[in-house]
Write an enzyme that holds these catalytic residues in place. Structure first.
Site, PDB file in Angstrom:
ATOM      1  N   ASP A  46       8.945   7.820   4.117  1.00 48.48           N
ATOM      2  CA  ASP A  46       8.255   8.386   5.177  1.00 48.48           C
ATOM      3  C   ASP A  46       9.151   9.516   5.713  1.00 48.48           C
ATOM      4  O   ASP A  46       9.135  10.676   6.110  1.00 48.48           O
ATOM      5  CB  ASP A  46       8.050   7.562   6.381  1.00 48.48           C
ATOM      6  CG  ASP A  46       8.799   6.312   6.546  1.00 48.48           C
ATOM      7  OD1 ASP A  46       9.958   6.269   5.900  1.00 48.48           O
ATOM      8  OD2 ASP A  46       8.419   5.044   7.060  1.00 48.48           O
ATOM      9  N   ASP A  69      -3.718  -1.704  -3.832  1.00 47.73           N
ATOM     10  CA  ASP A  69      -3.176  -1.627  -4.889  1.00 47.73           C
ATOM     11  C   ASP A  69      -3.177  -3.156  -5.419  1.00 47.73           C
ATOM     12  O   ASP A  69      -2.652  -3.234  -6.719  1.00 47.73           O
ATOM     13  CB  ASP A  69      -1.512  -1.445  -4.616  1.00 47.73           C
ATOM     14  CG  ASP A  69      -1.041   0.043  -4.952  1.00 47.73           C
ATOM     15  OD1 ASP A  69      -2.041   0.717  -5.540  1.00 47.73           O
ATOM     16  OD2 ASP A  69      -0.061   0.595  -5.000  1.00 47.73           O
ATOM     17  N   ASP A  77      -0.794   1.569   8.015  1.00 49.16           N
ATOM     18  CA  ASP A  77      -0.328   0.400   7.468  1.00 49.16           C
ATOM     19  C   ASP A  77      -1.609  -0.391   7.677  1.00 49.16           C
ATOM     20  O   ASP A  77      -2.364  -0.646   8.524  1.00 49.16           O
ATOM     21  CB  ASP A  77       0.726  -0.221   8.121  1.00 49.16           C
ATOM     22  CG  ASP A  77       2.009   0.697   7.261  1.00 49.16           C
ATOM     23  OD1 ASP A  77       1.824   1.412   6.504  1.00 49.16           O
ATOM     24  OD2 ASP A  77       3.245   0.214   7.900  1.00 49.16           O
TER      25      ASP A  77
END
Lengths: 736, 262
Positions: A338, A194, A241
């Site tokens: 999540d 991103d 992650d």
């Protein structure tokens, strides 16, 4: 329930008499269950409500507690269930007595404090009971092997979302993803950047993974993944992650259950951290006391799994694409995408699973402020879900799932109750408010059994994952911060803001974080004043027995609160981190080859991204700056790295790697972080928890925290009187 | 009695050194070991401290009809050393002709030693095809083929396989062949690549580790001893220990398998 046949096939382990009685077939017939449940509820009502004289209640409570202590000596889960039951009896009697006989207040002030305290107690009791329900029977799921025929294995997309983390943090994760033991034609790795950074693009192209970007950053990580879902097609997704480094076995260990259970939508594995979190670093408890997250990943998730209520935790998880797409991708409505995603999957009747085997590891949050920021986000997010998609209502959930979700959300409302507990005795000490309308002795014989049973039972259930009384410390640190965001989100889910936790930084100097610890300092000061007031009060009323007793009770409570706050203060005393890279302690074989051509076969002590620490046999010492080739092994494979001696002592040597090529960086991750057994045995050598040991440890930490506070205060005041501006970064403290 | 014959099709692969060090490790683990040298270079003895000027050995003893016991030396670790012996060129040819004529000479001679079932005889042989390798294979319980992680070693593997096929494999008491990769330096890419190929080719027969290249190995010979005495902490010493363990598990499993005759 296991049948006699299935049990006879299990070798050696003879079921205890208790287990045989409990496992009997009789109990599984529905009418028997219904009758017994009704009978038990009626009995329980009587046990909760029957009025007893002082001496009778004392005898009853003592007998119950002795029973609990006796059952504690037995192994097995049924003994735990009996202990839970005894704890429920003690708590039930206490709450009934508390609500029916102690809630008539004479003054409005008493009533305000009293109501707050009663509500806080009701809250804690509900959370206690929900906790028992949630973790009474952890499923302890084992990995399901994939079929032997590799061509039958499904296709997988690995997503590594990143936003502003430096490439050096993400690199090991990408290398480890490349090192996953899986057919390359069935595996596709995507770095979802991103930040749209050119250096990421160059690196990804260089090592052969997809660099995937989008034109906007809407919905942060959840949005990022959803965009990637549109351009990929693997049957399953593995999400990491960007700083969670998977082991090579992750996919093979995790995917098997999806092929077995056709309704399985998500499988979660623990988030394991190889660096110390701020609590562990500042309190010196790294790897000695289970950290804040271990209770959740060690016990709560495993307990959830029994009720088919495992939550998705955003990383180190596998998801089935078709089902994720069916719910419209990862949920974007809340900041805890999540948990909400898992809730949506559960509502459609899909199952989730938990495997309590650490198959990935990452860096813990760096500073206490960062840690608190992350917890605030979780608390806000869970509150948002509570508001906009309440798990108690709506379609599709079983009662067990609703209760597990309820506990997960209720858990984050601990802010106000914790603050009430930390200040409740002050109302008496300062204002003489009688918040509990009862004599001190009576309070003791009802409240103490409630607390002692809860301690003993929780210690038995959680001993591997949370040491006794540490929850008080963790909650007290967070309570002041978590209260406002949860309350705001409860009023309006839109209030509040998303923040990304900084990782991989370094705390350069010891300093005391005055800003973050302001609430604890304030509470500590209040308690201290209250304590002094109480002492004066006793001195003035030496003749009045009931006054003295009540004051002593409140003083003891205040003393306890001060020590818990002392531990919170200690957690805010940031200790300097010595290195920028984190060392992971791990013993593995290593070969050193010297410039003479001679070699040494040794074991590593630890490794980090820059080098390894090696234990030398027989107190050998190697000269500084010597050139050495370090060979690490992974199965048959051997990887040689040129290095220089950077630290030397008899029997130990620290080796710094030379500048590594990409190939070598990849080899290094393969032979260290990505080892299948990299995170096994993490809790080895920990002291066994008992309530008293936990209590004394916490209180000791509290004393040290208060002592340290005065040291900091002294140091900072001296700095101030010398006319230097206060700069928290420059404050020196005692080196240890 | 377990007869382990150390062979290789190619010279210079460190066969003698490996034989000596394995014998040394096995003996130090408490087994009775006889290190027997069938190589006219007569170098095996040097690892065990047998004097350089000693000329006794089994070649001379055999030609003169003396008992082997008369040429045995007690080496380090209690390894019993049977050197080849120093012989003149004519005598060597006579000896070779004799061995060539009596391929089972070695097996017979060994049986006269009346060794226990658990005793180990480690035999060093000259490289390639020779009467010595043949007679050794005719007596072997297990053949250990030493290779390097290079192209020449790789190419020579079939040649040794044919010899084993011809002389050892037909006997029911022959337990099979194992491979050891010697003098490995994994900082070289070629080594890594050849290792991969060899592992794929040899599979289960290959010692799962390797013997690392180590200067200490040659230094230990210069000091008339084996590596586990000269530098017990080195990687190569660790490799020798691992290799001897693997070797013993292979060799000991032969005895328990049905149909084998000791």
């Amino acid at each position: 329930m296991s049948t006699p046949q299935s049990r006879s096939s299990e070798p050696a382990v003879e079921p205890s008499r208790l287990e045989r009685v409990v496992d009997a077939r009789l109990w599984s017939s529905t009418p028997v269950v219904v009758c017994l449940t009704l009978f038990a509820l009626v009995i329980l009502y009587f046990v909760f409500t029957v009025p007893l004289e002082f001496s009778e209640q004392l005898t009853f409570a003592t007998c119950c507690f002795i029973c609990a202590l006796l059952f504690r000596r037995l192994q097995g889960r049924y003994a735990t269930l009996v202990m839970i039951m005894l704890s429920i009896v003690a708590s039930g009697r206490y709450m009934y007595w508390r609500l029916t006989t102690t809630t008539y207040w004479e003054h409005p002030l008493d009533a305000i404090w009293g109501l707050l305290l009663v509500s806080a107690e009701v809250y804690s009791t509900i959370v206690l009971l929900l906790g028992y329900f949630q973790t009474a029977w952890p499923l302890k799921r084992e990995p399901m092997p994939l079929p032997a025929d590799r061509s039958a294995w499904p296709t997988v997309d690995v997503f590594i979302p990143t936003y502003n983390e430096p490439l050096s943090v993400v690199k090991p994760t990408i290398y480890a993803a490349l090192a996953l033991d899986y057919p390359t034609d069935k595996l596709s790795i995507h770095v979802l950047d991103d930040g749209r950074r050119p250096e990421f693009k160059a690196f990804c192209e260089g090592v052969g993974v997809h660099w995937t970007i989008r034109t906007h950053n809407r919905h942060a990580k959840a949005g990022n993944i959803n965009e990637a879902l549109k351009i990929t097609s693997g049957e399953y997704l593995a999400i990491f992650d960007c700083d969670h480094i998977p082991t090579r076995s992750f996919l093979q260990i995790g995917l098997g259950w999806f092929l077995r259970d056709k309704l399985l939508s998500m499988l979660q594995t623990p988030h394991h951290f190889f660096s110390a979190d701020p609590f562990e670093r500042n309190l010196g408890t790294f790897r000695k006391v289970p950290n804040e997250g271990e209770l959740f990943y060690g016990l709560v998730q495993d307990g959830n799994d029994l009720w088919n209520a495992t939550f998705f935790c955003g990383s180190c998880a596998l998801l089935r694409r078709s089902m994720v797409e069916e719910i419209g991708g990862i949920a974007v409505e809340t900041v805890t995408e999540d948990a909400h995603t898992a809730l949506k999957l559960h509502r459609l009747g899909y199952t989730t699973a938990y495997l309590a085997i650490a198959q990935a590891a990452g860096l813990a949050t760096e500073s206490l402020s960062g840690h608190i920021g992350q917890r605030i986000r979780w608390a806000r997010g869970m509150t948002q879900i509570f508001r906009i998609d309440n798990p108690l209502t709506g379609k599709g959930l079983k009662i067990g799932q609703r209760l597990c979700y309820l506990n997960a959300m209720m858990h984050f409302f601990y802010g106000v109750p914790r603050l009430v507990f930390l200040t409740a005795p002050l109302s008496f000490l300062f204002f003489g408010a009688h918040v509990i309308e009862a004599a001190a002795g009576t309070i003791a014989i009802y409240a103490l059994p409630h607390m002692m049973h809860a301690s003993v039972t929780n210690s038995r259930m959680q001993r591997l994952f949370r040491h006794s009384f540490w929850a008080e410390v963790y909650e007290s640190v967070l309570a002041s911060y978590i209260t406002a965001p949860t309350l705001l989100a409860l009023i309006n889910p839109k209030l509040g803001k998303f923040n990304v936790t900084a990782k991989g930084g370094q705390i350069e100097k010891n300093y005391f974080d005055w800003a973050i610890s302001r609430p604890y300092l304030f509470l500590l000061l209040l308690n201290l004043l209250g304590f002094i007031t109480g002492l004066v009060h006793i001195y003035l009323n030496l003749g009045v027995r009931s006054e003295v007793q009540t004051t002593i009770l409140n003083l003891a409570w205040t003393g306890y609160n001060m020590l818990i706050l002392g531990a919170s203060v200690a957690a805010a005393s940031e200790r300097r981190q010595i290195r920028a890279v984190h060392r992971v302690a791990m013993k593995m074989p290593v070969m050193l080859k010297f410039s003479t051509g001679r070699t040494l076969a040794c074991q590593t002590i630890d490794y980090s991204e820059g080098g390894v620490g090696v234990e030398l046999p027989a107190s050998i010492q190697v000269p500084m700056h010597e050139r050495v080739t370090v060979s690490l092994f992974r199965g048959d494979e051997e990887y040689a790295f040129p290095a220089t001696v950077g630290f030397s002592a008899p029997g130990r040597v620290g080796l710094r790697f030379d500048e590594m090529s990409r190939e070598q960086e990849y080899d290094f991750v393969k032979s260290t972080f990505a080892r299948a057994d990299a995170w096994m045995g993490w809790a080895e050598g920990r002291q066994q928890d008992t309530p008293l040991r936990g209590l004394s440890h916490v209180l000791l930490v509290g004393v040290r925290g208060i002592a340290g506070l005065f040291e900091h205060l002294y140091g900072d005041l001296r700095g101030f009187t010398r006319g230097r501006p206060i700069d928290v970064k420059k404050l020196e403290t005692k080196k240890d | 009695m377990k007869v382990i014959v150390v062979v290789s099709a190619k010279g210079g692969v460190g066969k003698t050194t490996l034989a000596a060090n394995l014998a040394s490790v096995l003996a130090s683990s408490g087994r009775r070991v006889i290190a027997l040298d069938l190589d006219p270079q007569n170098a095996l003895r040097l690892h065990f401290g047998v004097p350089l000027d000693s000329i006794d050995g089994l070649s001379r003893a055999t030609l003169s009809g003396d008992a082997w016991q008369s040429v045995m030396f007690d080496g380090v670790d209690g390894v019993t050393v049977l050197p080849y012996g120093a012989v003149l060129e004519d005598d060597r040819r006579r000896f070779e002709a004799y061995v060539d004529h009596e391929p089972h000479w070695l097996a017979h001679s060994l049986s006269t030693l009346r060794l226990d079932a658990s005793d180990i005889v480690v035999i060093d042989t000259p490289p390639g095809s020779s009467v010595y390798t043949r007679t050794a294979l005719c007596a072997a319980t297990f053949a250990l083929n030493v290779v390097l992680a290079d192209a020449a070693s790789y190419a020579a593997i079939p040649q040794m396989e044919r010899m084993i096929e011809a002389y050892a494999a037909p006997r029911p008491d022959f337990g099979g062949v194992g491979y050891v990769i010697n003098q490995v330096d994994q900082s070289r890419q070629l080594t890594k690549d050849v290792l991969k190929v060899l592992r794929h080719l040899l599979g289960e027969k290959l010692f799962p580790g390797v013997i690392h290249q180590d200067e200490g190995v040659s230094e230990s010979l210069a000091c008339d001893t084996t590596l586990i005495h000269y530098d017990p902490l080195s990687q190569a010493a660790a490799d020798f220990r691992a290799c001897s363990q693997w070797l013993m598990s292979r060799v000991d499993s032969i005895a328990v398998s049905p149909g084998s005759v000791v």
